[in-house]
Design an enzyme around this catalytic site. Structure first.
Site, PDB file in Angstrom:
ATOM      1  N   ASP A   1     -35.138 -57.228  16.537  1.00  0.00           N
ATOM      2  CA  ASP A   1     -35.067 -57.874  15.219  1.00  0.00           C
ATOM      3  C   ASP A   1     -35.346 -59.361  15.341  1.00  0.00           C
ATOM      4  O   ASP A   1     -34.467 -60.197  15.096  1.00  0.00           O
ATOM      5  CB  ASP A   1     -33.696 -57.606  14.579  1.00  0.00           C
ATOM      6  CG  ASP A   1     -33.547 -56.161  14.141  1.00  0.00           C
ATOM      7  OD1 ASP A   1     -34.537 -55.580  13.670  1.00  0.00           O
ATOM      8  OD2 ASP A   1     -32.446 -55.607  14.287  1.00  0.00           O
TER       9      ASP A   1
ATOM     10  N   LYS B   1     -37.739 -50.628  18.743  1.00  0.00           N
ATOM     11  CA  LYS B   1     -37.992 -50.569  17.296  1.00  0.00           C
ATOM     12  C   LYS B   1     -38.438 -51.940  16.802  1.00  0.00           C
ATOM     13  O   LYS B   1     -37.776 -52.943  17.064  1.00  0.00           O
ATOM     14  CB  LYS B   1     -36.719 -50.148  16.563  1.00  0.00           C
ATOM     15  CG  LYS B   1     -36.909 -50.005  15.058  1.00  0.00           C
ATOM     16  CD  LYS B   1     -35.693 -49.367  14.409  1.00  0.00           C
ATOM     17  CE  LYS B   1     -34.619 -50.347  14.024  1.00  0.00           C
ATOM     18  NZ  LYS B   1     -34.975 -51.228  12.901  1.00  0.00           N
TER      19      LYS B   1
ATOM     20  N   ASP C   1     -40.708 -49.360  12.362  1.00  0.00           N
ATOM     21  CA  ASP C   1     -39.751 -49.137  11.268  1.00  0.00           C
ATOM     22  C   ASP C   1     -40.127 -49.980  10.055  1.00  0.00           C
ATOM     23  O   ASP C   1     -39.525 -51.009   9.787  1.00  0.00           O
ATOM     24  CB  ASP C   1     -38.340 -49.476  11.772  1.00  0.00           C
ATOM     25  CG  ASP C   1     -37.264 -49.139  10.748  1.00  0.00           C
ATOM     26  OD1 ASP C   1     -37.534 -48.325   9.846  1.00  0.00           O
ATOM     27  OD2 ASP C   1     -36.158 -49.702  10.859  1.00  0.00           O
TER      28      ASP C   1
ATOM     29  N   LYS D   1     -40.569 -48.387   6.978  1.00  0.00           N
ATOM     30  CA  LYS D   1     -40.033 -47.619   5.837  1.00  0.00           C
ATOM     31  C   LYS D   1     -41.022 -47.551   4.668  1.00  0.00           C
ATOM     32  O   LYS D   1     -40.747 -48.024   3.566  1.00  0.00           O
ATOM     33  CB  LYS D   1     -38.691 -48.201   5.384  1.00  0.00           C
ATOM     34  CG  LYS D   1     -37.615 -48.152   6.459  1.00  0.00           C
ATOM     35  CD  LYS D   1     -36.258 -48.570   5.933  1.00  0.00           C
ATOM     36  CE  LYS D   1     -35.190 -48.530   7.003  1.00  0.00           C
ATOM     37  NZ  LYS D   1     -35.342 -49.571   8.062  1.00  0.00           N
ATOM     38  N   PHE D   2     -42.145 -46.913   4.909  1.00  0.00           N
ATOM     39  CA  PHE D   2     -43.184 -46.843   3.885  1.00  0.00           C
ATOM     40  C   PHE D   2     -42.737 -46.021   2.672  1.00  0.00           C
ATOM     41  O   PHE D   2     -42.071 -45.002   2.797  1.00  0.00           O
ATOM     42  CB  PHE D   2     -44.465 -46.241   4.466  1.00  0.00           C
ATOM     43  CG  PHE D   2     -45.101 -47.129   5.495  1.00  0.00           C
ATOM     44  CD1 PHE D   2     -45.747 -48.297   5.115  1.00  0.00           C
ATOM     45  CD2 PHE D   2     -45.026 -46.817   6.840  1.00  0.00           C
ATOM     46  CE1 PHE D   2     -46.322 -49.127   6.057  1.00  0.00           C
ATOM     47  CE2 PHE D   2     -45.598 -47.646   7.794  1.00  0.00           C
ATOM     48  CZ  PHE D   2     -46.248 -48.803   7.406  1.00  0.00           C
TER      49      PHE D   2
ATOM     50  N   ASP E   1     -44.858 -45.353  -0.923  1.00  0.00           N
ATOM     51  CA  ASP E   1     -46.030 -45.721  -1.735  1.00  0.00           C
ATOM     52  C   ASP E   1     -46.716 -44.443  -2.181  1.00  0.00           C
ATOM     53  O   ASP E   1     -46.216 -43.345  -1.924  1.00  0.00           O
ATOM     54  CB  ASP E   1     -46.972 -46.597  -0.875  1.00  0.00           C
ATOM     55  CG  ASP E   1     -47.788 -47.567  -1.708  1.00  0.00           C
ATOM     56  OD1 ASP E   1     -48.158 -47.203  -2.847  1.00  0.00           O
ATOM     57  OD2 ASP E   1     -48.073 -48.674  -1.232  1.00  0.00           O
TER      58      ASP E   1
ATOM     59  N   ARG F   1     -21.578 -49.051  16.878  1.00  0.00           N
ATOM     60  CA  ARG F   1     -20.695 -50.162  17.258  1.00  0.00           C
ATOM     61  C   ARG F   1     -19.843 -49.746  18.450  1.00  0.00           C
ATOM     62  O   ARG F   1     -19.619 -48.565  18.661  1.00  0.00           O
ATOM     63  CB  ARG F   1     -19.765 -50.519  16.084  1.00  0.00           C
ATOM     64  CG  ARG F   1     -20.497 -51.022  14.873  1.00  0.00           C
ATOM     65  CD  ARG F   1     -21.077 -52.424  15.109  1.00  0.00           C
ATOM     66  NE  ARG F   1     -21.914 -52.863  14.002  1.00  0.00           N
ATOM     67  CZ  ARG F   1     -23.233 -52.723  13.930  1.00  0.00           C
ATOM     68  NH1 ARG F   1     -23.891 -52.124  14.911  1.00  0.00           N
ATOM     69  NH2 ARG F   1     -23.911 -53.159  12.895  1.00  0.00           N
TER      70      ARG F   1
ATOM     71  N   GLY G   1     -29.145 -52.836  18.286  1.00  0.00           N
ATOM     72  CA  GLY G   1     -29.828 -54.126  18.262  1.00  0.00           C
ATOM     73  C   GLY G   1     -29.097 -55.176  19.054  1.00  0.00           C
ATOM     74  O   GLY G   1     -29.172 -55.232  20.287  1.00  0.00           O
TER      75      GLY G   1
HETATM   76  O1  C5P Z   1     -26.626 -54.174  13.967  1.00  0.00           O
HETATM   77  P1  C5P Z   1     -27.691 -53.972  15.000  1.00  0.00           P
HETATM   78  O2  C5P Z   1     -28.194 -55.254  15.580  1.00  0.00           O
HETATM   79  O3  C5P Z   1     -27.361 -52.936  16.055  1.00  0.00           O
HETATM   80  O4  C5P Z   1     -28.895 -53.369  14.133  1.00  0.00           O
HETATM   81  C1  C5P Z   1     -29.957 -52.696  14.718  1.00  0.00           C
HETATM   82  C2  C5P Z   1     -30.754 -51.980  13.664  1.00  0.00           C
HETATM   83  O5  C5P Z   1     -29.898 -51.148  12.907  1.00  0.00           O
HETATM   84  C3  C5P Z   1     -31.463 -52.881  12.651  1.00  0.00           C
HETATM   85  O6  C5P Z   1     -32.788 -53.128  13.070  1.00  0.00           O
HETATM   86  C4  C5P Z   1     -31.451 -52.050  11.388  1.00  0.00           C
HETATM   87  O7  C5P Z   1     -32.647 -51.290  11.294  1.00  0.00           O
HETATM   88  C5  C5P Z   1     -30.330 -51.080  11.581  1.00  0.00           C
HETATM   89  N1  C5P Z   1     -29.212 -51.390  10.667  1.00  0.00           N
HETATM   90  C6  C5P Z   1     -28.954 -50.521   9.646  1.00  0.00           C
HETATM   91  N2  C5P Z   1     -27.976 -50.799   8.734  1.00  0.00           N
HETATM   92  C7  C5P Z   1     -27.264 -51.913   8.838  1.00  0.00           C
HETATM   93  C8  C5P Z   1     -27.460 -52.813   9.896  1.00  0.00           C
HETATM   94  C9  C5P Z   1     -28.472 -52.520  10.816  1.00  0.00           C
HETATM   95  O8  C5P Z   1     -29.625 -49.510   9.526  1.00  0.00           O
HETATM   96  N3  C5P Z   1     -26.353 -52.157   7.902  1.00  0.00           N
END
Ligand code: C5P
Length: 235
Positions: free
Chosen positions: A11, A33, A61, A63-64, A66, A183, A211
């Site tokens: 990210d 990702k 990722d 998320k298309f 359309d 988590r 992430g």
């Molecule tokens: O929170 P973390 O850093 O582990 O997030 C990793 C991925 O989890 C993000 O790229 C996002 O796609 C997803 N995510 C999610 N919902 C959230 C927070 C993060 O789907 N509320």
């Protein structure tokens, strides 16, 4: 040794940082990702750069959502770059999903990206769904019905949070389940739609998206261990 069921979320919009993280994490995780942060700035050319840095599997990722033709074109571009997995919104409807599936088949077995359906974003809750988005079904039921529709259309699997894995697994057979919102066990209490890594795998997830717990860590193996993930190499 790492854990191949873990997908590391990059990210960041900084390609230098993404390449650095990929080199560091590639021996420890199964895939990477990427989303809008990297691709809006640098285009899909980030994909070969990350592949060169050791990312054998890229999860695009974006998320298309359309019209069918536009989503099919997105699948074609992803296939050209050997994307391993990508996301589309199930609420784009059956025609959109079918167009994506047909385009992936055109790419051939080797190059077809796995298509993952997003039913309800993990950031949404029942309150928002009911009172602001006007969805009358309860969240779990809505996710199950959308997930089943996706699989009927030929989509390879779905994304859901740890809370819904067991329920969705019982309804979609062997289709792939990817779960974000992982988590460390001590942090999962009181957080909406989060869960532990072990719990998510036991409930039936195939892949876990993690992430910051990894990208912010100095010691990746220790970070995986604190998530409760034992080393394993099998894919
Ligand atoms: O929170 P973390 O850093 O582990 O997030 C990793 C991925 O989890 C993000 O790229 C996002 O796609 C997803 N995510 C999610 N919902 C959230 C927070 C993060 O789907 N509320």
């Amino acid at each position: 040794m790492g854990n191949r069921k873990v997908i590391c979320a990059l990210d960041t919009g900084n390609i230098t940082e993404a390449v650095r993280l990929t080199r560091k994490l590639a021996p420890h995780v199964g895939a990477f990702k990427i989303g809008h942060a990297l691709t809006l700035q640098h285009g899909l050319d980030v994909i070969p750069q990350l592949q060169d840095a050791g990312a054998n599997r890229i999860f695009l990722d974006l998320k298309f959502h359309d019209i069918p033709n536009s989503v099919a074109l997105a699948v074609r571009e992803a296939a050209k770059r050997h994307v391993w997995m990508m996301t589309i919104h199930i609420t784009g409807g059956p025609a959109m999903m079918t167009a994506a599936v047909e385009e992936a088949r055109e790419a051939g077995v080797q190059d077809a990206p796995l298509l993952m359906g997003v039913s309800v974003l993990t950031s949404l809750d029942q309150q928002t769904l009911t009172h602001q988005l006007g969805v009358s079904r309860n969240l779990n039921e809505h996710m199950v019905q959308l997930s089943k529709l996706a699989i009927e259309c030929g989509i390879d699997g779905v994304v859901c949070s740890p809370n819904e894995i067991a329920l969705i697994r019982s309804e979609i057979g062997h289709a792939i389940i990817v779960s974000p919102r992982i988590r460390v066990a001590s942090e999962t209490q009181d957080q909406v739609r989060t869960g532990s890594a072990r719990g998510a795998l036991d409930a039936g997830a195939d892949y876990l998206v993690v992430g910051r717990a990894l990208t912010a860590s100095e010691d990746i193996e220790a970070a995986l261990e604190s998530l409760g993930l034992e080393p394993m190499n099998s894919r």
